[in-house]
Design an enzyme around this catalytic site. Structure first.
Site, mmCIF file in Angstrom:
data_model
loop_
_atom_site.group_PDB
_atom_site.id
_atom_site.type_symbol
_atom_site.label_atom_id
_atom_site.label_comp_id
_atom_site.label_asym_id
_atom_site.label_seq_id
_atom_site.Cartn_x
_atom_site.Cartn_y
_atom_site.Cartn_z
ATOM 1 N N GLY A 1 0.792 -1.219 0.000
ATOM 2 C CA GLY A 1 0.000 0.000 0.000
ATOM 3 C C GLY A 1 0.820 1.262 0.000
ATOM 4 O O GLY A 1 0.456 2.247 -0.646
ATOM 5 N N ASN B 1 5.965 -5.517 8.569
ATOM 6 C CA ASN B 1 6.255 -6.378 9.717
ATOM 7 C C ASN B 1 7.633 -6.040 10.256
ATOM 8 O O ASN B 1 8.499 -5.519 9.549
ATOM 9 C CB ASN B 1 6.169 -7.865 9.336
ATOM 10 C CG ASN B 1 7.179 -8.252 8.280
ATOM 11 O OD1 ASN B 1 8.331 -8.568 8.594
ATOM 12 N ND2 ASN B 1 6.779 -8.219 7.011
ATOM 13 N N CYS C 1 17.893 0.581 17.897
ATOM 14 C CA CYS C 1 18.251 1.431 19.037
ATOM 15 C C CYS C 1 17.060 1.647 19.959
ATOM 16 O O CYS C 1 17.198 1.642 21.184
ATOM 17 C CB CYS C 1 18.769 2.779 18.541
ATOM 18 S SG CYS C 1 20.447 2.744 17.878
ATOM 19 N N CYS D 1 -7.867 -9.107 10.392
ATOM 20 C CA CYS D 1 -6.843 -8.391 9.634
ATOM 21 C C CYS D 1 -6.759 -6.954 10.125
ATOM 22 O O CYS D 1 -7.664 -6.452 10.800
ATOM 23 C CB CYS D 1 -7.147 -8.416 8.139
ATOM 24 S SG CYS D 1 -8.635 -7.502 7.675
#
Length: 432
Positions: free
Chosen positions: A96, A196, A241, A262
């Site tokens: 997207g 992800n 970090c 979803c």
């Protein structure tokens, strides 16, 4: 059972199979074409609509796709826009956000795009931008390339249909960062548009290893917020970090997913994040404006926070710690130059005007006006000069008229008489 009976049974079975195949073929032909998964060969487009343009031109004609881009140079925003054709950008994740980013960079005339993704186009993707229903079933990188070469055939597009988180594919990914530019050298920028944390960590690891500047982006699961982040190894915080809770807790993201559930998705939020990411990319590549280190987006409040995040000295990524030391050594070795100039007392210059208006300092004493009438503008003069009222500093400086002087003397005599009368009354009281 006789031999003739067996033959008759086999013939009956074959007949029923043929009828079943005919029914399946009929149902297949009646299925809407949009639901079919077209093969890659069926979706190969024709040749690009125009020939490649060798040199960018600012000529304003309908056939020039670069005239409005070159106008940035004419207006002084960009010094040399044509250098964008020498730049190579890798886009990891062509979903997207990534697909819109790739399209924007293609329209801007980027020299080369390297696309990484392993997913396929689905009908469920149609609530987002870029892809078309007739591309369902194609790999996203192939579908993106087929579309982008029509948008701008001047852009060189390289695609890789694999998951960068596997060991072998990660090595290929690092190799393309190192040698993927137009001149077979290091690329200019990596843009992470994945959804992800595992893939983000892979991009972070590769860029820290190669000392590669990159930008990270993301959209929240509720689709109403997002962010972009500029990451320069050693100078700014890398993704490891300040890791998100899922990464810091070593939780496998796949265990959090549930069947039939979803994340939300809005093309508006993704377009905003993609626009911020490409704008930051252009500012970095073409060296204009200020490159933002972090920009957030909250659609519910139209809030756009900006931050600057320093690297973590205790970062878990060893390559990040190495880059931090290299950056500190680089800064310490650079000479400190102080450009201090004594302030100059420059006179304040006021714009001239046709009305004779002049701005003067509050401490300036006005010169007494002459008896002659003041000329305000050519042909215009005051009918009379305003009188100047003297400042009243104290009562001693007052100049009284004759009538005022008589009144003052009369009041003083009355005061003296009252004082004398009061003195006499006090003496009489003492005698009694």
């Amino acid at each position: 059972m006789t031999e003739s009976d067996v033959a008759e049974s086999i013939g009956d079975i074959v007949s029923r199979l043929n009828n079943a195949l005919d029914d399946l073929e009929t149902k297949k032909n009646q299925t809407p074409s949009v639901l079919k998964g077209p093969t890659v060969s069926q979706e190969r487009p024709s040749a690009p609509y125009r020939q490649k343009i060798e040199k960018l031109s600012a000529e304003v004609v309908d056939s020039n796709p670069y005239s409005r881009l070159m106008a940035l140079q004419r207006m002084g925003i960009v010094r040399d826009y044509e250098q964008i054709r020498d730049k190579t950008v890798a886009v990891v994740g062509v979903g997207g956000v990534g697909s819109v980013v790739a399209e924007m960079l293609t329209r801007c005339g980027i020299g080369k795009l390297i696309l990484f993704d392993y997913d396929k186009v689905e009908i469920a993707n149609m609530n987002r931008l870029f892809y078309q229903p007739n591309q369902a079933g194609l790999s996203k990188v192939e579908a993106a390339r087929d579309t982008l070469i029509h948008v701008n055939p001047d852009v060189q597009i390289e695609v890789h249909n694999f998951n960068i988180t596997t060991m072998d594919n990660f090595d290929v990914f690092v190799g393309r960062i190192r040698n993927g530019s137009l001149k077979s050298g290091k690329i200019d920028l990596v843009l992470s548009c994945v959804d992800n944390f595992e893939a983000r960590m892979a991009v972070n690891m590769a860029c820290n290893e190669e000392n590669q500047i990159w930008m990270e982006s993301g959209v929240s699961e509720n689709a109403v917020s997002g962010h972009i982040q500029y990451i320069e190894p050693g100078k700014t915080a890398c993704f490891a970090c300040v890791p998100p809770l899922v990464v810091a807790s070593n939780i496998d993201e796949r265990t959090l997913k549930r069947e039939g559930v979803c994340a939300a998705s809005l093309p508006t939020t993704m377009a905003v994040v993609a626009g911020f990411l490409v704008m930051n990319t252009l500012k970095y590549l073409l060296n204009f404006g200020e490159v933002s280190h972090y920009v957030g987006y909250n659609a519910l409040a139209d809030f756009f926070p900006r931050e600057s995040i320093k690297p973590n000295p205790s970062c878990d990524d060893r390559h990040c710690q190495i880059r931090q030391k290299e950056y500190e050594e680089k800064i310490s070795s650079e000479p400190i130059t102080l450009d201090i100039q004594a302030p100059e007392d420059e006179p304040i210059i006021h714009e001239e005007n046709d009305w004779g208006i002049e701005v003067v300092d509050s401490d300036t004493t006005e010169a007494p006006s002459s008896s002659a009438a003041t000329e305000v503008a050519p042909g215009l003069k005051f009918a009379y000069e305003p009188t100047q009222t003297p400042k009243k500093n104290s009562s001693d400086n007052l100049k009284l008229s004759p009538s005022q002087a008589v009144t003052k003397e009369w009041m003083e005599n009355i005061r003296d008489a009252l004082l004398e009368e009061d003195r006499l009354k006090k003496e009489q009281n003492k005698r009694k």
